[in-house]
Design an enzyme around this catalytic site. Structure first.
Site, PDB file in Angstrom:
ATOM      1  N   ASP A  22       0.839  -1.200   0.000  1.00  0.00           N
ATOM      2  CA  ASP A  22       0.000   0.000   0.000  1.00  0.00           C
ATOM      3  C   ASP A  22       0.878   1.255   0.000  1.00  0.00           C
ATOM      4  OD1 ASP A  22      -2.303   1.831   0.804  1.00  0.00           O
ATOM      5  OD2 ASP A  22      -3.286  -0.110   0.947  1.00  0.00           O
ATOM      6  N   HIS A  47      -3.456   5.893   3.544  1.00  0.00           N
ATOM      7  CA  HIS A  47      -4.286   4.727   3.227  1.00  0.00           C
ATOM      8  C   HIS A  47      -3.749   3.441   3.842  1.00  0.00           C
ATOM      9  CE1 HIS A  47      -6.035   1.697   0.360  1.00  0.00           C
ATOM     10  NE2 HIS A  47      -7.057   2.531   0.342  1.00  0.00           N
ATOM     11  N   SER A  93     -11.458  -1.141  -0.299  1.00  0.00           N
ATOM     12  CA  SER A  93     -10.155  -1.120   0.371  1.00  0.00           C
ATOM     13  C   SER A  93     -10.292  -1.407   1.856  1.00  0.00           C
ATOM     14  CB  SER A  93      -9.494   0.252   0.207  1.00  0.00           C
ATOM     15  OG  SER A  93      -8.836   0.353  -1.024  1.00  0.00           O
TER      16      SER A  93
END
Length: 602
Positions: free
Chosen positions: A175, A237, A417
């Protein structure tokens, strides 16, 4: 001949359960508005040459041959108005070539075809596509983690934690990297920054052992071709994803991770504007213990790989080869389905082979409005929906920084996600109880132990992941599957799950209106056989086999005291859900005269 009631009377029609959801674009929230931004341009190509002839050459001849290959590639590139230079080699031996400008994927796919036509030594060529994180953030903060414990939309985590907490398992999060966070301290281990492009890395250097997220904020148009349309703050994220998987629990603060005793291996592949396929592929291989040139050996081999990222189009050969390598090393690869509210067949890596693809559900247990769907989706998990309230999103660890790092905080996001790390965390629980499970066994177990959707979720996989049932079925729990029927199971939505072949359950026809449903996830190439034996010579119960949408596939309507048998095969390419129903016709009911046994084999 005895009269039978309609086979379809009062038959609930469950929505079909296989879904494909891919990540063909990033999804962001801007003042409550969701923007889909597929990345259609790149400035790199991946070219894999057939290596056998070169291996037989002397070193000098080999260098000359490689130079000739580059010259050939450059000549073809000139026909398309681009100049190609060698940039680096991937872990699979493919060559990454840098272009002097960004070009459309359509243009570069044509270039790839021409390159192969001009140079027979090329095994394959493809654009080095940009992938992006999939998320829709919201700035409100609440403390409720409904996704873990609520009956309707949750994952049944409290029951699972009685059996496993993830000890001994490492989960790789491929990520944006991570921010040091008080609620992750102790559960982060090792890590690596795989971003090879300085402009994307935003940390002043290339690949190194520092996987910390320095921010992915961009201004409007910075990524080329008018994207993004508006300025974007840093997402952090990877930190949000890591918290869902393994935030520290029982520390009197913050939130609870799903596998709170597991370790997270943060691998940074996404920076400003996203990340390249070639970097992501190297991270996949390295995460599972494979070798990557120029990168130290991974001493923290991951059994689970979480990829909440994606891009448009078919699965790249580069990505598929990396997934194959990781699976061969025992890693289970979990990927997000995508946030475009569309069939995701043309997006990757959700459409790659050998992955567990995850759709997103809302707090009501139905398909989240943004979630992709289709036949390649395996299962669904909570992804949230913050449109009406931030509290309906997924809470996890975050950072306050708008561009560069700030301080620790928590926030609600929504997206596939967010659904994906829910499943990765459950897989960590499964493997902590039974480390011998193979990737295929994990996928089959996940699919076979889901619970039915309490709200509409057409083509969202076999159901919502049930953490407790998955851990029990993994073979390591102290709680065994029930030997008898559990009421109520009068509808497909409440059907008892049969977790393994050879199970025989004792059951009761409670009344003349009783119908008992049992759910089986049938693997590819297997034939389900169900045998029902009444407990009394006066009892006349009948047996029916249904598909996942309520279609009658087979029936057996023998007389009183007779054994009924139904069977059906799975001739497709993916496991399917089947429902077996026992219905009253005549005879005894209740605990005195309504007993029967039912066996399931495949």
């Amino acid at each position: 001949m005895k009269r039978k009631y309609s086979r379809h009377a009062n038959m609930p029609k469950q929505a079909a359960v296989l879904v494909l959801a891919v990540l063909s674009a990033s999804v962001y929230a801007t003042d409550g508005v969701t923007e889909s931004t597929p990345l259609t341009h790149t400035d790199r190509m991946i070219v894999k040459y057939k290596t056998t002839p070169l291996q037989a050459m002397a070193s000098g001849a080999r260098v000359n041959a490689m130079a000739e290959r580059l010259v050939t590639a450059q000549r073809v590139g000139q026909q398309f108005g681009v100049n190609l230079k060698n940039f680096r080699q991937t872990a699979t031996g493919a060559q990454v070539m840098k272009l002097d400008r960004k070009a459309s994927l359509d243009e570069l796919n044509k270039l790839a075809v021409q390159m192969k036509a001009q140079d027979p030594s090329i095994e394959y060529a493809e654009p080095d596509r940009m992938m992006k994180p999939l998320f829709t953030p919201n700035d409100a903060r609440y403390s409720e983690q409904w996704d873990l414990f609520e009956t309707t939309g949750g994952m049944r985590m409290p029951q699972a934690w009685d059996l496993a907490t993830g000890s001994g398992v490492t989960v790789a999060v491929i990520d944006t990297g991570y921010r040091p966070h008080a609620d992750l301290t102790g559960n982060l281990i090792g890590g690596y920054d795989f971003i090879s492009e300085m402009e994307i890395s935003n940390d002043g250097d290339g690949r190194d052992a520092d996987a910390r997220d320095t921010g992915d904020a961009v201004v409007a148009g910075e990524c080329g071709n008018g994207k993004p349309k508006q300025d974007r703050s840093s997402s952090w994220h990877g930190t949000h994803v890591a918290g869902t998987i393994a935030a520290v629990s029982n520390n009197s603060s913050g939130m609870a991770g799903i596998a709170f005793n597991a370790k997270v291996l943060p691998l940074r592949v996404l920076g400003k504007c996203g990340g390249y396929t070639s970097d992501i592929a190297d991270a996949i291989i390295w995460a599972a213990g494979g070798a990557v040139s120029g990168v130290p050996a991974n001493t923290n081999k991951a059994r689970v790989i979480n990829m909440s990222l994606g891009g448009e189009g078919a699965c790249d050969t580069t990505t598929q080869n990396a997934i194959n390598s990781a699976r061969a090393n025992g890693a289970v690869v979990i990927v997000a389905a995508g946030n475009e509210n569309q069939n995701a067949a043309n997006s990757n890596p959700a459409n790659c082979q050998g992955v567990v693809t995850v759709a997103a559900t809302n707090r009501s247990g139905g398909r989240a409005y943004y979630s992709n769907y289709g036949s390649v989706v395996d299962v669904a998990a909570p992804g949230g929906d913050v449109r009406s309230s931030a509290a309906n999103g997924i809470l996890s660890t975050l950072n306050t920084g708008m561009t560069g790092p700030g301080v620790d905080n928590y926030d609600f996001y929504q997206g596939t996600s967010m659904a994906t790390p829910h499943v990765a965390g459950v897989v960590a629980l499964m493997l902590s109880k039974n480390p011998s499970l193979t990737p295929d066994q994990v996928e089959t177990t996940l699919r076979s132990t889901t619970r039915a959707f309490p709200a509409a979720c057409s083509q969202c996989g076999t159901g919502i992941v049930d953490a407790h049932a998955a851990v029990v079925a993994a073979g390591g729990g102290t709680t065994q599957p029930p030997a008898g029927e559990i009421e109520s199971n009068n509808t497909m939505a409440t059907a008892n799950t049969v977790v393994s072949s050879g199970m025989t359950l004792t059951a009761t026809m409670a009344s003349s209106s009783d119908v008992d449903y049992f759910k089986v996830t049938l693997p590819v190439g297997k034939t389900l056989k169900s045998v029902m034996i009444p407990g009394s010579p006066l009892a006349d119960y009948d047996l029916y086999l249904y598909g996942d949408t309520g279609t009658l596939l087979a029936s057996s309507e023998q007389g009183a005291g007779r054994t009924d048998t139904v069977s059906g095969s799975n001739t497709g390419t993916r496991s399917v859900v089947r429902y077996v129903a026992v219905k009253y016709y005549s005879g005894g009911v209740g605990t005195a005269g309504g007993k029967y046994s039912i066996q399931f084999t495949w």
